[in-house]
Enzyme design. Sequence first.
Site, mmCIF file in Angstrom:
data_model
loop_
_atom_site.group_PDB
_atom_site.id
_atom_site.type_symbol
_atom_site.label_atom_id
_atom_site.label_comp_id
_atom_site.label_asym_id
_atom_site.label_seq_id
_atom_site.Cartn_x
_atom_site.Cartn_y
_atom_site.Cartn_z
ATOM 1 C CD GLU A 11 2.015 -10.295 -0.635
ATOM 2 O OE1 GLU A 11 1.881 -9.293 -1.366
ATOM 3 O OE2 GLU A 11 1.233 -10.564 0.312
ATOM 4 C CG HIS A 60 -0.835 -5.535 -4.432
ATOM 5 N ND1 HIS A 60 0.247 -5.480 -3.582
ATOM 6 C CD2 HIS A 60 -1.680 -6.475 -3.902
ATOM 7 C CE1 HIS A 60 0.078 -6.344 -2.599
ATOM 8 N NE2 HIS A 60 -1.075 -6.952 -2.758
ATOM 9 C CG ASP A 116 -3.027 -8.143 5.023
ATOM 10 O OD1 ASP A 116 -1.932 -8.283 4.428
ATOM 11 O OD2 ASP A 116 -4.027 -7.623 4.483
ATOM 12 C CG HIS A 157 -0.174 -11.414 -4.085
ATOM 13 N ND1 HIS A 157 -0.900 -12.300 -3.312
ATOM 14 C CD2 HIS A 157 -0.439 -10.180 -3.580
ATOM 15 C CE1 HIS A 157 -1.583 -11.621 -2.406
ATOM 16 N NE2 HIS A 157 -1.316 -10.334 -2.540
ATOM 17 N NE ARG A 206 -3.679 -2.353 2.436
ATOM 18 C CZ ARG A 206 -3.450 -3.652 2.559
ATOM 19 N NH1 ARG A 206 -2.215 -4.092 2.795
ATOM 20 N NH2 ARG A 206 -4.432 -4.527 2.440
#
Length: 381
Positions: free
Chosen positions: A340, A133, A275, A204, A108
């Site tokens: 990631e 992304h 996350d 991803h 982000r």
Amino acid sequence: MKKVLFMALMAAALLSCKKEEKNIQTLSGLNTKDFVAKVQGKKTKLFVLMNKSGFEACITNYGGRLVSLLVHDRNRQLRDVVLGYGSIAEYLESDGNYGALIGRYGNRIKDAKFTLDGKEYTLPVNNNGHCLHGGPEGYHTRVWDAEQIDAQTLKLTYKSKDGEAGFPGNLDITVTYKLTDDNAIDIQYEATTDKPTVVNLTNHSYFNLSGNPGTQVLDHYIHINADKFAAVDATLIPQALVPVDSTPMDLRVPMLIRSGIFEEFDQLTLGKGYDHNWVLNSKGDIKQRAAKVYHDESGIVMDVYTNEPGIQFYSGNFMAEADKGKHGVTYLHRGALCLETQHYPDSPNQPAFPSTVLRPGEKYLSRCIYQFKIVPQRVNQ
């Protein structure tokens, strides 16, 4: 009406391309003809890599996506450990990132804006007022030029034009996938620019090491070599790098995902699970393991190595139980996890974070290795 027209055009494109292609069925059950189409004026295909152990990786140049990855389990059976779709048509219909190359900026950027050398740049908004992304038409939606170097190596290239998705500079990118003989997917990224810009590329892939894609990953063990993580606000923008001590974010010792994800902890509430970005103790040393995932029943272990300073662990919190993937399997909520490797989220707006600025004359170099092995005996009988 738009969807009907899209499907008609897609069917015509697939038909015209398939006439020229011989179909091959991969070990993972994919049909190569289902990945042949013309998208954005370029031809899409499925490329198959295989190493001496019989591991198989299937990659499409649409979004540079890892479509399937067959690895051995404890019983020497090949299992597909990544989620995805069985055709280009399905990828085009989805707004998901299964297996995709992400850019120009993975993760982000707050308020979809950043300032570089005194100039403000505005990006597409696609996630709680932010740019995620690279925006809705990031590199995961682009058709990459592809060259299969040998049976184990695929080179993808893409020229991201100055102003694409609001980012400055013509960015020339090369991504090389290699399926190594020591059973790893080695992903190497290179990029150069003709103007100052920001770059944060990643992959991803959604992993489920059980090899059973219709199951959740709560029974996976997760380890991340990190003393700190990026605490976020309600929109998942980092606010501070804080110690993991005495929190469910402490993954320095392998832990069952279900053991931590349901704890009452504000960060897990905000992310609806894991996350977050962890600050790796490896500090760019690719020889040090950054993270590890293990599934006890299959015996499959995935070790992650990178030269990046951070890793985003995502536990599939926003996966909906309505998505049908390869072979018609319905993917569940938390049916996969992502690791990631990357610089930190919102780095262009946070001077204290490692810089993501790339200038003319410099070369962006990033590397991620997902290495697989098996544990001979179960930990928990």
